[in-house]
Design an enzyme around this catalytic site. Structure first.
Site, PDB file in Angstrom:
ATOM      1  N   ARG A 108      39.660  13.371  44.055  1.00  0.00           N
ATOM      2  CA  ARG A 108      38.210  13.576  44.757  1.00  0.00           C
ATOM      3  C   ARG A 108      38.175  12.604  45.893  1.00  0.00           C
ATOM      4  NH1 ARG A 108      33.677  14.751  40.743  1.00  0.00           N
ATOM      5  NH2 ARG A 108      33.570  16.713  41.823  1.00  0.00           N
ATOM      6  N   ARG A 118      42.952  25.392  37.979  1.00  0.00           N
ATOM      7  CA  ARG A 118      43.723  24.722  37.279  1.00  0.00           C
ATOM      8  C   ARG A 118      42.963  23.820  36.599  1.00  0.00           C
ATOM      9  NH1 ARG A 118      44.688  20.179  40.502  1.00  0.00           N
ATOM     10  NH2 ARG A 118      46.482  19.467  39.440  1.00  0.00           N
ATOM     11  N   LYS A 158      35.330  24.330  49.355  1.00  0.00           N
ATOM     12  CA  LYS A 158      36.236  24.787  48.897  1.00  0.00           C
ATOM     13  C   LYS A 158      36.379  26.465  49.388  1.00  0.00           C
ATOM     14  CE  LYS A 158      39.235  25.626  44.566  1.00  0.00           C
ATOM     15  NZ  LYS A 158      39.657  24.628  43.562  1.00  0.00           N
TER      16      LYS A 158
HETATM   17  C1  BTN Z   1      42.234  26.337  41.243  1.00  0.00           C
HETATM   18  O1  BTN Z   1      41.534  26.311  42.420  1.00  0.00           O
HETATM   19  O2  BTN Z   1      41.963  25.685  40.400  1.00  0.00           O
HETATM   20  C2  BTN Z   1      43.072  27.646  41.322  1.00  0.00           C
HETATM   21  C3  BTN Z   1      42.338  28.852  41.463  1.00  0.00           C
HETATM   22  C4  BTN Z   1      43.338  30.051  41.096  1.00  0.00           C
HETATM   23  C5  BTN Z   1      42.662  31.591  41.290  1.00  0.00           C
HETATM   24  C6  BTN Z   1      43.577  32.477  41.320  1.00  0.00           C
HETATM   25  S1  BTN Z   1      42.819  34.044  41.293  1.00  0.00           S
HETATM   26  C7  BTN Z   1      44.090  34.976  41.266  1.00  0.00           C
HETATM   27  C8  BTN Z   1      44.943  34.267  40.210  1.00  0.00           C
HETATM   28  N1  BTN Z   1      44.471  34.679  38.729  1.00  0.00           N
HETATM   29  C9  BTN Z   1      43.943  33.929  38.132  1.00  0.00           C
HETATM   30  O3  BTN Z   1      43.533  33.924  36.995  1.00  0.00           O
HETATM   31  N2  BTN Z   1      43.899  32.561  38.864  1.00  0.00           N
HETATM   32  C10 BTN Z   1      44.252  32.867  40.235  1.00  0.00           C
END
Ligand code: BTN
Length: 331
Positions: free
Chosen positions: A324, A123, A188
């Site tokens: 946060r 994100r 996380k």
């Molecule tokens: C976050 O925590 O910011 C979201 C992370 C999401 C990661 C996943 S891995 C599979 C899919 N492909 C990506 O490029 N991102 C999501």
């Protein structure tokens, strides 16, 4: 002949070293070609060690993803509800891959897993890092015959699906940090990225990406800029098979999405409250205009975060804000 990384990885063993010359003979290439491919695998985080004079060994077992094993691990009655499963060796991002496919595909639910993501996205423009064989990175595309504004709670619904799957497997401490982090022990474990394509008034396609840490290894420390945990470091539960974990996630995510289609986020609210790690905690909400401190008090019927501030109740939707816990924000 060129060597495929997947085939080479399948030849390696956790207990017995395999020499470069045996591998070279097996693939009909030079030892230098084997070494080069091993270095590529290692650069993606594959846990491969080199024993002087003996060859290559796996530092921890690697179970590669296999769509048939996932399908076999699904509850029988659910198999036809589950999206088509595709396992890629390497893509830029499983979410980008499904977004591209959505331009031409039939709108059927589809799941795409990858062993290697070269541009894994998180994100707010962040990068998502994982290691080869040490995590799960997948996306699922679902079509919704309704407007994007009614999908506001989807990211939380997906989080609930992920937590249900983890709890099924014994990870009873898994919780959710609004809007999209799965946490254990305040760190996380997994992240969720929801992207919507199509018509704002519907129908639209939701591309839901999930990244989860299974056994990241030390190399991840320098790459991940926040406190993280992987399943292998959670005491009291043995690390599940990757394919079985993937199947459980697919099952629980499909179940959660089916429930969301039939109802609204409100039907998840009390369950969300059980998993909510922010409830009652001091938080800092940061927006483009600055930050506001308060105490998180849960979520409303649409999934927006509620924060008690000195100026009254703040309703935070998941747009361009970051939340946060105050202890993290102060650090
Ligand atoms: C976050 O925590 O910011 C979201 C992370 C999401 C990661 C996943 S891995 C599979 C899919 N492909 C990506 O490029 N991102 C999501």
């Amino acid at each position: 002949m060129s060597i495929e990384g997947r085939q080479l990885l399948l030849m390696l063993d956790e207990h017995v070293a395999v020499s470069g010359s045996v591998l070279a003979k097996r693939f009909g290439v030079t030892r230098a070609a084997i070494w080069k491919q091993i270095e590529i695998l290692r650069s993606h985080g594959a846990p491969i060690g080199v024993l002087a004079g003996k060859g290559y060994v796996l530092l921890s077992a690697v179970e590669l993803l296999d769509a048939r094993l996932m399908a076999a691990a699904l509850p029988v009655a659910s198999a036809e509800r589950i999206p088509d499963i595709d396992v890629c060796w390497q893509v830029d991002s499983t979410s980008s891959e499904l977004a591209r496919r959505s331009l031409v595909d039939s709108g059927k639910p589809t799941a795409c897993f990858a062993e290697i993501q070269t541009y894994g996205r998180g994100r707010r423009g962040r990068t998502w890092h994982t290691t080869l064989g040490g995590g799960l990175a997948f996306s699922i595309a679902w079509t919704f015959e309704r407007s994007m504004s009614t999908l506001a709670g989807l990211s939380l619904v997906i989080g609930i699906g992920v937590v249900r799957a983890l709890r099924d497997l014994g990870y009873s401490d898994a919780g959710l940090k609004w809007p999209n982090d799965v946490q254990v022990q305040g760190r996380k474990l997994a992240g969720i990225l929801v992207e919507l394509l199509g018509d704002a008034l519907g129908p639209c396609r939701a591309i839901v990406g999930v990244g989860m840490n299974l056994r990241l290894g030390k190399s991840a420390d320098g790459l991940i800029d926040q406190a993280w945990i992987d399943l292998a470091s959670i005491p009291g539960v043995s690390l599940p098979d990757r394919n079985k974990l993937a199947a459980r996630l697919l099952f629980r995510l499909q179940e959660a999405v089916d429930q969301f289609r039939d109802t609204t986020f409100a039907s998840f609210a009390s369950e969300y409250a059980q998993y909510d790690v922010l409830g009652g905690r001091p938080v800092r909400v940061s927006t483009a205009r600055g930050f506001q401190d308060g105490v998180a008090t849960g979520v409303d019927a649409s999934g927006a975060l509620l924060v008690n501030t000195k100026n009254g109740e703040m309703v935070v939707d998941s747009g361009e804000v970051s939340v946060r816990m105050r202890s993290e924000a102060d650090a």
